[in-house]
Design a protein around this motif. Structure first.
Motif, PDB file in Angstrom:
ATOM      1  N   ASN A  37      18.206  32.563 105.630  1.00 16.38           N
ATOM      2  CA  ASN A  37      17.212  33.393 106.499  1.00 16.38           C
ATOM      3  C   ASN A  37      17.089  32.486 107.571  1.00 16.38           C
ATOM      4  O   ASN A  37      17.489  31.139 107.389  1.00 16.38           O
ATOM      5  CB  ASN A  37      16.056  33.916 105.519  1.00 16.38           C
ATOM      6  CG  ASN A  37      15.325  32.763 104.997  1.00 16.38           C
ATOM      7  OD1 ASN A  37      15.525  31.613 105.143  1.00 16.38           O
ATOM      8  ND2 ASN A  37      14.237  33.160 104.381  1.00 16.38           N
ATOM      9  N   PHE A  53      27.042  44.412 105.615  1.00 10.82           N
ATOM     10  CA  PHE A  53      25.945  43.351 105.815  1.00 10.82           C
ATOM     11  C   PHE A  53      24.978  43.862 104.830  1.00 10.82           C
ATOM     12  O   PHE A  53      24.786  44.912 104.467  1.00 10.82           O
ATOM     13  CB  PHE A  53      25.380  43.243 107.039  1.00 10.82           C
ATOM     14  CG  PHE A  53      25.952  42.313 107.989  1.00 10.82           C
ATOM     15  CD1 PHE A  53      25.339  41.144 108.068  1.00 10.82           C
ATOM     16  CD2 PHE A  53      26.873  42.433 108.780  1.00 10.82           C
ATOM     17  CE1 PHE A  53      25.780  39.972 108.865  1.00 10.82           C
ATOM     18  CE2 PHE A  53      27.628  41.506 109.670  1.00 10.82           C
ATOM     19  CZ  PHE A  53      27.036  40.407 109.728  1.00 10.82           C
ATOM     20  N   THR A  54      24.537  42.723 103.997  1.00 10.43           N
ATOM     21  CA  THR A  54      23.209  42.974 102.989  1.00 10.43           C
ATOM     22  C   THR A  54      22.211  42.270 103.673  1.00 10.43           C
ATOM     23  O   THR A  54      22.154  41.073 104.220  1.00 10.43           O
ATOM     24  CB  THR A  54      23.661  42.410 101.750  1.00 10.43           C
ATOM     25  OG1 THR A  54      24.728  42.782 101.336  1.00 10.43           O
ATOM     26  CG2 THR A  54      22.447  42.787 100.783  1.00 10.43           C
ATOM     27  N   VAL A  55      21.091  43.100 103.724  1.00  6.74           N
ATOM     28  CA  VAL A  55      19.834  42.586 104.636  1.00  6.74           C
ATOM     29  C   VAL A  55      18.601  42.757 103.599  1.00  6.74           C
ATOM     30  O   VAL A  55      18.433  43.969 103.251  1.00  6.74           O
ATOM     31  CB  VAL A  55      19.546  43.137 106.044  1.00  6.74           C
ATOM     32  CG1 VAL A  55      18.120  42.349 106.195  1.00  6.74           C
ATOM     33  CG2 VAL A  55      20.546  42.894 106.802  1.00  6.74           C
ATOM     34  N   ASP A  56      17.860  41.904 103.015  1.00  7.04           N
ATOM     35  CA  ASP A  56      17.116  41.946 101.893  1.00  7.04           C
ATOM     36  C   ASP A  56      17.408  43.051 100.893  1.00  7.04           C
ATOM     37  O   ASP A  56      16.665  43.888 100.446  1.00  7.04           O
ATOM     38  CB  ASP A  56      15.573  42.641 102.686  1.00  7.04           C
ATOM     39  CG  ASP A  56      14.826  41.497 103.519  1.00  7.04           C
ATOM     40  OD1 ASP A  56      14.982  40.288 102.932  1.00  7.04           O
ATOM     41  OD2 ASP A  56      14.087  41.831 104.241  1.00  7.04           O
ATOM     42  N   CYS A  70      18.230  41.485 112.137  1.00  6.45           N
ATOM     43  CA  CYS A  70      17.763  40.839 110.896  1.00  6.45           C
ATOM     44  C   CYS A  70      16.452  40.156 111.340  1.00  6.45           C
ATOM     45  O   CYS A  70      16.638  39.448 112.158  1.00  6.45           O
ATOM     46  CB  CYS A  70      18.761  39.852 110.264  1.00  6.45           C
ATOM     47  SG  CYS A  70      20.389  40.474 109.681  1.00  6.45           S
ATOM     48  N   SER A  74      14.236  37.529 106.756  1.00  8.26           N
ATOM     49  CA  SER A  74      14.985  38.352 105.847  1.00  8.26           C
ATOM     50  C   SER A  74      16.185  37.773 105.326  1.00  8.26           C
ATOM     51  O   SER A  74      16.831  37.186 106.161  1.00  8.26           O
ATOM     52  CB  SER A  74      15.329  39.719 106.757  1.00  8.26           C
ATOM     53  OG  SER A  74      14.286  40.483 107.184  1.00  8.26           O
ATOM     54  N   HIS A  76      19.698  37.724 104.384  1.00  7.36           N
ATOM     55  CA  HIS A  76      21.033  38.516 104.768  1.00  7.36           C
ATOM     56  C   HIS A  76      22.438  37.708 104.562  1.00  7.36           C
ATOM     57  O   HIS A  76      22.366  36.523 104.667  1.00  7.36           O
ATOM     58  CB  HIS A  76      20.816  38.982 106.159  1.00  7.36           C
ATOM     59  CG  HIS A  76      20.589  37.810 107.209  1.00  7.36           C
ATOM     60  ND1 HIS A  76      19.396  37.220 107.386  1.00  7.36           N
ATOM     61  CD2 HIS A  76      21.546  37.246 107.969  1.00  7.36           C
ATOM     62  CE1 HIS A  76      19.322  36.207 108.439  1.00  7.36           C
ATOM     63  NE2 HIS A  76      20.797  36.350 108.859  1.00  7.36           N
TER      64      HIS A  76
END
Length: 92
Positions: A37, A53-56, A70, A74, A76
């Motif tokens: 982050n 993409f992985t965000v939170d 983002c 957060s 990510h």
């Protein structure tokens, strides 16, 4: 370089605090964006290929022309999921 006006400085213009990075894929399935982050907004735009993409903790599948924003702080990460060796994305 982009500039913005800041009348409180002795010189009224300053460069924008922007970092731009071009990432390219590799033949491995390892993340090209390791989990992290930062204190500022981050925009990731897929130029070529397909990415996850992985965000939170939420997964987003991005294809060419898609972007993910983002928010500051957060967590990510991101990885190419197809055509990894030909993938490209740009991060702002």
């Amino acid at each position: 370089m982009s500039f913005y006006k800041n009348s409180s400085n002795s010189y009224p213009y300053s460069t924008l605090p922007i970092n731009i990075v071009l990432h390219t894929g590799s033949s491995s399935r390892k993340p090209v964006v390791i989990l992290h982050n930062q204190r500022s907004l981050e925009i990731n735009l897929v130029i070529k290929g397909k990415m996850r993409f992985t965000v939170d903790g939420e997964d987003y599948i991005l294809e060419e022309g898609d972007a993910v924003l983002c928010n500051p702080f957060s967590m990510h990460s991101g990885a190419f999921i197809s055509n990894a060796e030909d993938g490209k994305f740009i991060g702002f």
